[in-house]
Design a protein around this motif. Structure first.
Motif, PDB file in Angstrom:
ATOM      1  N   THR A  36      40.320  32.871  36.759  1.00 37.08           N
ATOM      2  CA  THR A  36      38.921  33.271  36.606  1.00 37.08           C
ATOM      3  C   THR A  36      38.693  34.687  37.099  1.00 37.08           C
ATOM      4  O   THR A  36      38.057  35.511  36.417  1.00 37.08           O
ATOM      5  N   ALA A  37      39.207  35.015  38.269  1.00 35.55           N
ATOM      6  CA  ALA A  37      39.030  36.352  38.830  1.00 35.55           C
ATOM      7  C   ALA A  37      39.653  37.419  37.933  1.00 35.55           C
ATOM      8  O   ALA A  37      39.080  38.495  37.725  1.00 35.55           O
ATOM      9  N   GLY A  38      40.818  37.111  37.378  1.00 42.08           N
ATOM     10  CA  GLY A  38      41.466  38.055  36.477  1.00 42.08           C
ATOM     11  C   GLY A  38      40.653  38.307  35.220  1.00 42.08           C
ATOM     12  O   GLY A  38      40.553  39.449  34.752  1.00 42.08           O
ATOM     13  N   LEU A  39      40.068  37.261  34.673  1.00 37.57           N
ATOM     14  CA  LEU A  39      39.232  37.414  33.476  1.00 37.57           C
ATOM     15  C   LEU A  39      37.978  38.225  33.778  1.00 37.57           C
ATOM     16  O   LEU A  39      37.562  39.068  32.976  1.00 37.57           O
ATOM     17  N   LEU A  40      37.382  37.991  34.938  1.00 35.15           N
ATOM     18  CA  LEU A  40      36.190  38.752  35.316  1.00 35.15           C
ATOM     19  C   LEU A  40      36.525  40.229  35.531  1.00 35.15           C
ATOM     20  O   LEU A  40      35.745  41.115  35.150  1.00 35.15           O
ATOM     21  N   ASP A  41      37.676  40.491  36.134  1.00 41.06           N
ATOM     22  CA  ASP A  41      38.107  41.883  36.308  1.00 41.06           C
ATOM     23  C   ASP A  41      38.257  42.559  34.953  1.00 41.06           C
ATOM     24  O   ASP A  41      37.833  43.713  34.769  1.00 41.06           O
ATOM     25  N   ARG A  42      38.870  41.852  34.026  1.00 38.43           N
ATOM     26  CA  ARG A  42      39.082  42.425  32.691  1.00 38.43           C
ATOM     27  C   ARG A  42      37.750  42.662  31.987  1.00 38.43           C
ATOM     28  O   ARG A  42      37.550  43.700  31.355  1.00 38.43           O
ATOM     29  N   MET A  43      36.834  41.704  32.101  1.00 40.06           N
ATOM     30  CA  MET A  43      35.531  41.845  31.447  1.00 40.06           C
ATOM     31  C   MET A  43      34.771  43.049  31.962  1.00 40.06           C
ATOM     32  O   MET A  43      34.071  43.733  31.206  1.00 40.06           O
ATOM     33  N   SER A  44      34.903  43.317  33.250  1.00 37.16           N
ATOM     34  CA  SER A  44      34.150  44.421  33.840  1.00 37.16           C
ATOM     35  C   SER A  44      34.569  45.776  33.280  1.00 37.16           C
ATOM     36  O   SER A  44      33.828  46.749  33.378  1.00 37.16           O
ATOM     37  N   GLY A  45      35.764  45.821  32.661  1.00 39.45           N
ATOM     38  CA  GLY A  45      36.239  47.067  32.086  1.00 39.45           C
ATOM     39  C   GLY A  45      35.960  47.202  30.606  1.00 39.45           C
ATOM     40  O   GLY A  45      36.312  48.218  29.997  1.00 39.45           O
ATOM     41  N   LEU A  46      35.336  46.178  30.024  1.00 41.58           N
ATOM     42  CA  LEU A  46      35.030  46.222  28.597  1.00 41.58           C
ATOM     43  C   LEU A  46      33.677  46.883  28.368  1.00 41.58           C
ATOM     44  O   LEU A  46      32.803  46.872  29.228  1.00 41.58           O
ATOM     45  N   GLY A  47      33.500  47.446  27.206  1.00 43.10           N
ATOM     46  CA  GLY A  47      32.190  47.976  26.863  1.00 43.10           C
ATOM     47  C   GLY A  47      31.199  46.862  26.602  1.00 43.10           C
ATOM     48  O   GLY A  47      31.575  45.739  26.265  1.00 43.10           O
ATOM     49  N   GLU A  48      29.926  47.171  26.787  1.00 41.60           N
ATOM     50  CA  GLU A  48      28.895  46.149  26.579  1.00 41.60           C
ATOM     51  C   GLU A  48      28.280  46.286  25.184  1.00 41.60           C
ATOM     52  O   GLU A  48      28.225  47.395  24.634  1.00 41.60           O
TER      53      GLU A  48
END
Length: 415
Positions: free
Chosen positions: A134-146
């Protein structure tokens, strides 16, 4: 103005697919049992009230398999459905004869082979790994454009990673499983023949690989059982078991996470309660499963003998369709049943809903799904306190018996 319920409800009716809560809710208030039709047109009794649904799911007079009805020849609706959605005839038995379709001793035999992997103790031991993914997915999401599509980037990857690691599906093979399972959940005749054949061939390859190179996973354990005692688990049953575990182990959980996120973001008062008191999360997941669980109807049953239910005489061999979405909103069971209330707690023992089923066929992975839902939802809203919908119009997949978002665009805000 509310639409009038169809005179003879059909599970494929576009109105019921588009508005299952309203449509099946109106049927529930129309009568305890309503005569309707299954996807192939077979007549069926739609059971919509919770007390009656629990009876159908737990009473041995209702069976999952047509061949379990004694003394009368009953056409298997599931066999017809397998043919209708385009699964090749030589592969049909893998999908029409699984642990989900067996009754009595056959079901118990197969269930015992995998139940140890899903005990509360073992699931609790998995929690650190679930939190890490879960933490890894959230880290990755935070680097994606919105905006970010929460379904594609979070709700799907978490449960498919967990169940694949548990079963023993390699990381590079997981996108194919996502594609195959999507074809199955959407009942796409144009996609099913290829998806079914590719999936079956792939599982056979996985099994042979584990015979040559055992690993610390559930597939290895099942292969070893099959090698040691083929009477307990046949080769075809092993293939069916792997397919069932992987698909059931991620599809419903993914859409619980997606549906629940949408529900909380459209009910900010309930989200505020959870932010103020995180101890509410375990109970909130049960309430979210009741209120917006993805499985709308359970697998159909057959009356093994003449039965009276809800004042209706059901004859031996007739099809009975338990409707979970109306049962979980039954005002006879829940005060203010239509209201999402994360502080709601069941009056007695258990979860207080039938989102995971009930009785002998109660979902094996329920504890894992609850844990993944709790970890995913809590971590998401804590990591992104300004999480918000990026669209006011949810895009629901028009799939009979399921409530699932095609995508969920969100804005994460500063995390």
């Amino acid at each position: 103005m509310a639409a009038t319920p169809p005179a003879v409800p059909d599970i494929m009716d576009p109105g019921l697919i588009a508005d299952p809560v309203g449509g099946y809710g109106r049927l529930r208030e129309q009568a305890p049992l309503v005569r309707g039709r299954t996807p192939d047109g077979t007549p069926a009794w739609f059971v919509t009230r919770q007390a009656d649904v629990r009876t159908v799911l737990s009473d041995p007079r209702f069976v999952n398999g047509a061949r379990s009805v004694p003394g009368v020849e009953v056409d298997s609706v599931r066999d017809k459905l397998v043919e209708m959605v385009g699964i090749p005839a030589d592969l049909a038995h893998y999908f029409a004869d699984s642990i989900l379709d067996y009754d009595g001793e056959d079901h118990s035999r197969l269930r015992k082979l995998v139940s140890r992997a899903f005990t509360v103790r073992r699931i609790s031991a998995l929690r650190p790994r679930v939190e890490e993914i879960t933490a890894g997915l959230l880290d990755r999401m935070s680097g994606l454009g919105e905006p970010v599509d929460l379904v594609a980037e979070y709700a799907y990857p978490l449960p498919i990673t967990v169940i694949c690691e548990l079963v023993g599906v390699a990381e590079e093979e997981r996108p194919a499983w996502h594609r195959w399972s999507s074809a199955f959940m959407q009942m796409r005749p144009d996609m099913m023949p290829a998806a079914a054949r590719e999936m079956i061939d792939h599982v056979h390859e996985m099994i042979e690989h584990r015979r040559a190179e055992p690993a610390d996973d559930l597939l290895t354990a099942l292969v070893q059982v099959q090698e040691a005692d083929g009477d307990r688990l046949s080769a075809d049953e092993l293939v069916s078991m792997v397919i069932t575990l992987v698909i059931a182990g991620h599809e419903t959980t993914a859409h619980l996470i997606g549906n629940a996120t949408y529900a909380l973001l459209t009910h900010p008062d309930q989200l505020d309660l959870l932010r103020a008191d995180p101890t509410l999360w375990p109970g909130a997941v049960n309430e979210l499963m009741r209120w917006c669980g993805p499985v709308q109807v359970a697998r159909m049953r057959y009356a093994a003998e003449d039965v009276e239910l809800g004042g209706v005489a059901i004859r031996r061999g007739e099809v009975v369709q338990p409707v979970l979405v109306s049962s979980n909103r039954d005002p006879r069971e829940y005060p203010e049943a239509e209201r999402l209330d994360v502080t709601r707690r069941p009056a007695g023992r258990g979860e207080g809903h039938v989102g995971f089923g009930h009785g002998l066929h109660y979902c094996l992975g329920a504890a894992l799904a609850r844990q993944e839902g709790e970890v995913a939802l809590r971590a998401l809203v804590e990591r992104f306190p300004r999480l918000a919908l990026a669209s006011d119009e949810p895009e629901w997949v028009p799939a009979p018996g399921m409530r699932r978002l095609a995508r969920l665009p969100v804005r994460l805000g500063p995390g």
